[in-house]
Structures are given as C-alpha cells and as structure tokens.
Design a protein around this motif. Sequence first.
Motif, PDB file in Angstrom:
ATOM      1  N   SER A  75     -18.885  -3.215  14.295  1.00  0.00           N
ATOM      2  CA  SER A  75     -18.515  -3.637  12.938  1.00  0.00           C
ATOM      3  C   SER A  75     -19.602  -4.490  12.283  1.00  0.00           C
ATOM      4  N   ALA A  76     -20.311  -5.300  13.063  1.00  0.00           N
ATOM      5  CA  ALA A  76     -21.407  -6.111  12.498  1.00  0.00           C
ATOM      6  C   ALA A  76     -22.546  -5.218  12.021  1.00  0.00           C
ATOM      7  N   CYS A  77     -22.776  -4.105  12.742  1.00  0.00           N
ATOM      8  CA  CYS A  77     -23.821  -3.152  12.331  1.00  0.00           C
ATOM      9  C   CYS A  77     -23.451  -2.517  10.995  1.00  0.00           C
ATOM     10  N   LYS A  78     -22.199  -2.109  10.882  1.00  0.00           N
ATOM     11  CA  LYS A  78     -21.733  -1.500   9.627  1.00  0.00           C
ATOM     12  C   LYS A  78     -21.823  -2.500   8.481  1.00  0.00           C
ATOM     13  N   LYS A  79     -21.479  -3.749   8.762  1.00  0.00           N
ATOM     14  CA  LYS A  79     -21.559  -4.788   7.730  1.00  0.00           C
ATOM     15  C   LYS A  79     -23.006  -4.980   7.272  1.00  0.00           C
ATOM     16  N   MET A  80     -23.939  -4.961   8.214  1.00  0.00           N
ATOM     17  CA  MET A  80     -25.351  -5.098   7.833  1.00  0.00           C
ATOM     18  C   MET A  80     -25.794  -3.929   6.976  1.00  0.00           C
ATOM     19  N   LYS A  81     -25.376  -2.720   7.334  1.00  0.00           N
ATOM     20  CA  LYS A  81     -25.770  -1.544   6.549  1.00  0.00           C
ATOM     21  C   LYS A  81     -25.173  -1.595   5.149  1.00  0.00           C
ATOM     22  N   LYS A  82     -23.975  -2.145   5.004  1.00  0.00           N
ATOM     23  CA  LYS A  82     -23.312  -2.208   3.690  1.00  0.00           C
ATOM     24  C   LYS A  82     -23.787  -3.378   2.839  1.00  0.00           C
TER      25      LYS A  82
END
Length: 165
Positions: A75-82
């Motif tokens: 989820s932290a990876c997705k947050k960084m991408k967004k």
Amino acid sequence: MFFSHSHANSLRINSRSKYAFFQAKKAISAIFLAAIFTVLPAQASQEINWLDYEDARQLDSDKPIFVFGEMMFCSACKKMKKEVFVEANIINTLNEDFIPVRMSTLGIFPNTLADLADDQGDPLELNGSPGFVVIQNNQYSVFYGFQSAETLRKIFGLVLKSDEA
C-alpha cells in the motif's frame, strides 16, 4: 408562404461564400489539431521514464541510478505512485538528473540487484517495500518505507550535490 420570394433568395449561400466557409472550417480544424498535438507531448513527458535495472546498468552514463523497488500488494508503494511520483518536479528530476529504475515483485522473493554486494558479499536484496537504492560510482545507499516528495527532493539534492564534488 412564410418567406417572400426575395427573402428566400437572400438566404441562399452563393458558391463563393460556401468556399470561404469551408476554408475557415479547415483553418479552425488545423488550429485545433495543432493545439492538441502541441499539448500531448507535454503531457506524455509528465511520466517517469522507468527502465529495467539491467538496461540501466548497461547505459554509459555518469548519472546516478535511482531504484524504486516495490511489491505488488504494497500500500505504501501505491501511495507513492499516486502522490509522489506524479509531482512534476519529482518527475523532471528523475528523468533529467537520474536514471530511474522500477523493480517489481509479488513479494515472495525480494527485488535483487545481483551486480551489487551487501555487507556479507551476497547479492543485494531489497527486503522491504518500498525499497530504494541510489547507485553512484558503484557505491550505493539503501533506504526503505514511504518517502514524501519533500524527503525525495532532499535526497535528490544530497546525491546531486555529492555528484558535483
């Protein structure tokens, strides 16, 4: 009859007027298309030009390599991408001053940078997600966890400043 004969004739468009109308329509269409094609490349360049790690290492470049290691369900990876990797200054810095690399795994096996060794001499593995590696002159730094845009800008500044020294 609703219109008199003279009014009906005045509503006709002669061939010269038709020609002028179609020329104007073509000119407007050309301007519209030019505007679209002028804007599209600018939008397309607003993405990070991620490379595979192996391709990045084969480049003959003095730029530092920035590796973003992600796990598919992180989820932290997705947050960084967004939130982070969409900011214009982050995109521009990565594309212009670094060689950006994205590595992805399902999470069963870590992202491995086989040509770099860890402290025990084994291939470097990113055992957390998101994981980051900055490679410069065959030396590297590793850090983990969500990084805000402000934090990445500071990291970029430190790396680029040390690159000038």
